[in-house]
Design a protein around this motif. Sequence first.
Motif: not given
Length: 282
Positions: A96-97, A99, A103, A241, A244, A267-268, A274-275
């Motif tokens: 997920e990181t 992402e 971004n 990050e 959620y 969102k992730d 998530r971010m």
Amino acid sequence: MASYKEILEKGKKLTRKHNKETSATELLLLHFSKLEPTDLYLKFDSEMPEKEAEDFIEGLMLYLDKNIPVQQIIGSVYFYGHKFKVTNQALIPRFETEELVANVLMLYDEYFENQKVSLVDVGTGSGCLAISLAKEEANLSVSATDISEDALSLAKENARVLGVDISFYQGDMIQPIMDKKFDILVSNPPYIPTSEEVDKLILDNEPHIALFGGEDGLFFYRQIIKDSKHILNDKAIIAFEHAYDKLEELQAIAKETYPEAKIYTVKDMQGLDRMTFIIIGF
Ligand code: GLN
């Protein structure tokens, strides 16, 4: 004597017996056979050299019996297309990181395109965020901090092997860079609430200093946002990050320090909040 296929089947059977992930078994077989996935399948019915088979079973037992994460057994993980060394001294880079990297690169293009920009990764751990960003965007001059000397030496090694120039500073979050100025701040700080139950695979193997973020998991966000005032230029971006289920609280904390900023959450790929981004002064 046994073929790759037989050894893999044996490994998977053992893995299922332990109620663990067979995807890890495949990764371990690839690692210990030193084969690319396509080559492994071409050689599937040929005999696996005995030494390799032994090493594979030994590695598999670390995962099954000692509950060591597969990335730590292999000693590396791919993150944003680059191979990062993994030890038990820093958080293992997570999908997920990646992402957050994507971004931040988009935000750079949107707000700073073609300009030379200074970026800091606060609490860099393995260095995966700082290093991936430096590799992707040559206009970024990248710094990174971490309180852990062991994490920093891992991050430095990753930066050296991956061929990027990053200024590293040892200290608590923003404290070692208080006299510097930045345009972009990225961070994936420790964010698990102290009381939350954590999977044993994580709890027993990853540094707790990189996992836990105080009672509500937001301790470091408060600290970073408050201190960021000292190090950010008038036009700046903060990219976090986070857990959620924290977007409202985190957005409220950001708003207190930056009432005029544009603040929004993304969102992730799993559809989780998530971010969060704080766009200041634009
Ligand atoms: N995402 C990690 C986990 O849940 C936690 C990472 C962090 O605290 N920054 O295992």
